[in-house]
Design a protein around this motif. Structure first.
Motif, PDB file in Angstrom:
ATOM      1  N   PHE A 163     -12.699   0.339  -9.642  1.00  0.00           N
ATOM      2  CA  PHE A 163     -11.755   1.460  -9.558  1.00  0.00           C
ATOM      3  C   PHE A 163     -10.425   0.994 -10.151  1.00  0.00           C
ATOM      4  O   PHE A 163      -9.902  -0.048  -9.787  1.00  0.00           O
ATOM      5  N   CYS A 213      -1.836   2.586  -9.938  1.00  0.00           N
ATOM      6  CA  CYS A 213      -0.694   3.508  -9.923  1.00  0.00           C
ATOM      7  C   CYS A 213      -1.129   4.973 -10.020  1.00  0.00           C
ATOM      8  O   CYS A 213      -2.277   5.304  -9.769  1.00  0.00           O
ATOM      9  N   GLY A 214      -0.193   5.792 -10.407  1.00  0.00           N
ATOM     10  CA  GLY A 214      -0.418   7.235 -10.408  1.00  0.00           C
ATOM     11  C   GLY A 214      -1.285   7.719 -11.558  1.00  0.00           C
ATOM     12  O   GLY A 214      -1.740   6.940 -12.395  1.00  0.00           O
ATOM     13  N   GLU A 228       3.176  13.250 -12.859  1.00  0.00           N
ATOM     14  CA  GLU A 228       2.332  13.444 -11.676  1.00  0.00           C
ATOM     15  C   GLU A 228       3.044  14.403 -10.720  1.00  0.00           C
ATOM     16  O   GLU A 228       4.175  14.158 -10.316  1.00  0.00           O
ATOM     17  N   GLU A 242       5.971   2.645   4.396  1.00  0.00           N
ATOM     18  CA  GLU A 242       6.853   2.955   5.539  1.00  0.00           C
ATOM     19  C   GLU A 242       6.520   4.319   6.134  1.00  0.00           C
ATOM     20  O   GLU A 242       7.009   4.681   7.193  1.00  0.00           O
ATOM     21  N   GLY A 250       0.790  -1.233   0.000  1.00  0.00           N
ATOM     22  CA  GLY A 250       0.000   0.000   0.000  1.00  0.00           C
ATOM     23  C   GLY A 250       0.822   1.283   0.000  1.00  0.00           C
ATOM     24  O   GLY A 250       2.010   1.271   0.320  1.00  0.00           O
ATOM     25  N   THR A 310       7.473   2.109  -9.066  1.00  0.00           N
ATOM     26  CA  THR A 310       7.557   0.904  -8.244  1.00  0.00           C
ATOM     27  C   THR A 310       6.705  -0.214  -8.836  1.00  0.00           C
ATOM     28  O   THR A 310       7.089  -1.389  -8.772  1.00  0.00           O
ATOM     29  N   GLY A 327       8.793  -4.965   0.839  1.00  0.00           N
ATOM     30  CA  GLY A 327       7.796  -5.105  -0.231  1.00  0.00           C
ATOM     31  C   GLY A 327       8.292  -6.076  -1.281  1.00  0.00           C
ATOM     32  O   GLY A 327       7.564  -6.970  -1.742  1.00  0.00           O
ATOM     33  N   TRP A 384       0.970   5.703   1.055  1.00  0.00           N
ATOM     34  CA  TRP A 384       0.799   6.479   2.294  1.00  0.00           C
ATOM     35  C   TRP A 384      -0.287   7.544   2.173  1.00  0.00           C
ATOM     36  O   TRP A 384      -0.714   8.107   3.157  1.00  0.00           O
ATOM     37  N   CYS A 438      -4.343  10.232  -5.985  1.00  0.00           N
ATOM     38  CA  CYS A 438      -4.039   9.662  -7.304  1.00  0.00           C
ATOM     39  C   CYS A 438      -5.057  10.125  -8.337  1.00  0.00           C
ATOM     40  O   CYS A 438      -4.727  10.296  -9.498  1.00  0.00           O
ATOM     41  N   LYS A 477       1.569  -5.189   3.412  1.00  0.00           N
ATOM     42  CA  LYS A 477       2.769  -4.378   3.654  1.00  0.00           C
ATOM     43  C   LYS A 477       2.367  -2.911   3.462  1.00  0.00           C
ATOM     44  O   LYS A 477       2.213  -2.429   2.340  1.00  0.00           O
ATOM     45  N   GLY A 490       0.581   2.243  -5.630  1.00  0.00           N
ATOM     46  CA  GLY A 490       1.711   3.147  -5.409  1.00  0.00           C
ATOM     47  C   GLY A 490       2.123   3.773  -6.723  1.00  0.00           C
ATOM     48  O   GLY A 490       1.311   3.867  -7.652  1.00  0.00           O
ATOM     49  N   SER A 491       3.376   4.155  -6.804  1.00  0.00           N
ATOM     50  CA  SER A 491       3.835   4.877  -8.002  1.00  0.00           C
ATOM     51  C   SER A 491       4.013   3.921  -9.182  1.00  0.00           C
ATOM     52  O   SER A 491       4.246   2.720  -9.003  1.00  0.00           O
TER      53      SER A 491
END
Ligand code: NAD
Length: 493
Positions: free
Chosen positions: A431, A238-239, A365, A167, A138, A219, A200, A140, A271, A164, A215-216
């Motif tokens: 989604f 993603c983004g 982004e 951080e 996930g 990644t 991760g 943040w 996002c 996970k 995430g991005s």
């Protein structure tokens, strides 16, 4: 890369940098152990059936709502977002848990298919089988709402889950696990593991059955490449670089209000937040004037002091600053705020206009409280520019009469007409995005199906007088079958 056992990392309050928690960086072998336990539990979790899982998930949803203040404060602490936003995020997430719990059975129940004329003696069925253990990785920015979109649907479909969290929000991740386990019938159905990027990455090496990553894009590509080596299927959320299209017949007051909120709420760290506006030149001046007027009423500040909080990720400040400076260097104009609006960890609202399409701020982004407004001569131009992006997550269209027509031509996963964000909060809607915004879907029926695979089962109900699938098939059977196929013009059903 090997991770030392028992290494630790801190999570910080992004407003003042204070340490608010210390968590283990779990090693590859520790992650492997957690996944093994989740696998052992998986058969038991499947066995309790849809109704058993529904009870557990509904109890979890209720508990979350009862403790909305407690978890809201923790989210606000770890991300810096206002408490009211954090509570809203929790409320929306609880709705997803309950929707997934209540609808899993009807969506995933065995379906019966027509066997067709030649196979009329067969019963043809499709079962939806859970994968086993789903790894959820996930981000943040919405550390509660976003992972719940994967976790709750995967659990409702009969999988166990290893999560996970980012951080930057490990406390929220631990809270999720602990709150779930208060009503769990046994251990290891849902486990949170903590750590940095390597932890991760360890999930991808753990023998997990599927990964749901949010995430991005950067990644996501690493995760997908690593999973490809082991043939692990992935969902990638993603983004985005979401466009807003404003036609000449739009309700401008509503369009500006929603667009500015979409762009600036959560410090622009959404996002599906608006990043670029294409407005019909006939109404562009009025749209821009209203946007400036509204921007002047919005302030970034610590929770309790601002409409939105700080940039949660310290490194994002540099990206935001660079995008603003390059947009100006490329010929864009700051009509509200500018480079001085960035005073770490806060970024005050910035409104830019006439930024060339090749500027980084139009292509990448930004993830900050910035909106770029560009004029277009026609809606065709607005659609083409919207689609010219590498991303394809969400979009908004503002028009009294042409909304549906414009929306149907956009290359993206979700469109809101005369609205924004609504698709994320309607639990029955899928989604997700296309292109660099990812693949696969969370939420809704598609989100439940995503965490199962189709298992096809055929069963002989009675035997026919000829053998089709056998070396004992006779010439006259062949002739009969071909005649039948021709007669029906290939439409056997
Ligand atoms: P990120 O890619 O930096 O990190 C996401 C997660 O991946 C973290 O938990 C991180 O520890 C983990 N990770 C990092 N490297 C890894 C690796 N090599 N292998 C496995 N895991 C690894 O993203 P972020 O900064 O936490 O989140 C912000 C991004 O997420 C933005 O681009 C945003 O648009 C996107 N996002 C997308 C959605 C969506 O549903 N489409 C929702 C929220 C956020």
């Amino acid at each position: 890369m090997a991770i030392k056992r028992s290494s630790l990392f801190n999570s910080h309050n992004p407003v003042n940098g204070e340490v608010i928690g210390t968590y283990p960086i779990m090693s590859e072998s520790e992650v492997g152990e957690v996944v093994s336990r989740a696998r052992e539990t998986s058969a038991k979790w499947q066995k309790i059936g849809f109704n058993g899982r529904k009870q557990v998930l509904l109890a979890w949803s209720s508990l979350i709502l009862n403790r909305i203040d407690q978890i809201g404060e923790l989210i606000s602490h770890e991300t810096g977002k206002p408490l009211s936003d954090a509570r809203l995020e929790v409320g929306m997430a609880a709705n997803h848990i309950s929707w997934a719990a209540r609808h899993a059975e009807s969506i995933l129940r065995t379906s019966y298919r027509r066997p067709g004329l030649l196979m009329a003696n067969m019963a043809a069925t499709v079962e939806r089988s859970p994968f086993g253990v789903i790894g959820v990785i996930g981000p943040w920015n919405y550390p509660f709402f976003t992972p719940i979109g994967s976790i709750s649907y995967a659990l409702a479909a009969g999988n166990t889950v290893v999560f996970k969290p980012s951080e930057y929000a490990p406390g929220v991740g631990m809270w999720l696990q602990e709150s779930f386990n208060e009503n769990a019938p046994f251990a290891d159905i849902f486990t949170t593991i903590t750590g940095l990027a390597q932890t991760g990455s360890a999930v991808c090496e753990s023998g997990i059955d599927k990964i749901s990553f949010t995430g991005s894009t950067r990644t996501a590509k690493l995760v997908a490449a690593q999973c490809a080596k082991h043939m692990i299927p992935v969902v990638l959320e993603c983004g985005g670089k979401d466009p807003v299209i404003v036609a000449a017949d739009a309700d401008l007051a509503r369009a500006v209000d929603a667009t500015m909120w979409s762009a600036m709420a959560n410090a622009g760290q959404s996002c599906i937040g608006a990043e670029r506006v294409y407005v019909d030149e006939k109404v562009a001046d009025e749209f821009i004037a209203r946007a400036i007027e509204l921007a002047a009423t919005i302030r970034a500040g610590a929770p309790g002091n601002g409409n939105y909080g700080p940039a949660t990720l310290p490194s994002q400040i540099k990206v935001i600053q660079t995008h603003i400076k390059e947009a100006i260097a490329d010929g864009g104009i700051c009509v509200y705020g500018g480079p001085d609006s960035v005073v770490a960890p806060f970024v005050q609202p910035v409104v830019l206009i006439d930024v060339p399409e090749n500027s980084a701020a139009m292509r990448e982004e930004t993830f900050g409280p910035i909106i770029i407004i560009n004029r277009v001569a026609t809606m065709r131009e607005a659609i083409d520019l919207s689609n010219a992006s590498a991303y394809g997550l969400g979009a908004s269209v503002w028009s009294r009469r042409k909304g549906k027509k414009i929306a149907s031509q956009l290359q993206c996963g979700m469109v809101a007409i005369n609205s924004t964000f609504a698709f994320a909060t309607i639990a029955s809607l899928p989604f997700g995005g296309v292109k660099d915004s990812g693949s696969g879907r969370v939420h809704g029926p598609e989100g439940l199906l995503e965490y199962t695979f189709a298992r096809t089962v055929v069963r002989t109900r009675f035997y026919l007088p000829f053998k089709l699938l056998s070396f004992k098939r006779r010439q006259k059977d062949d002739a009969l079958i071909i005649k039948l196929i021709k007669l029906l013009k290939g439409r056997l059903g």
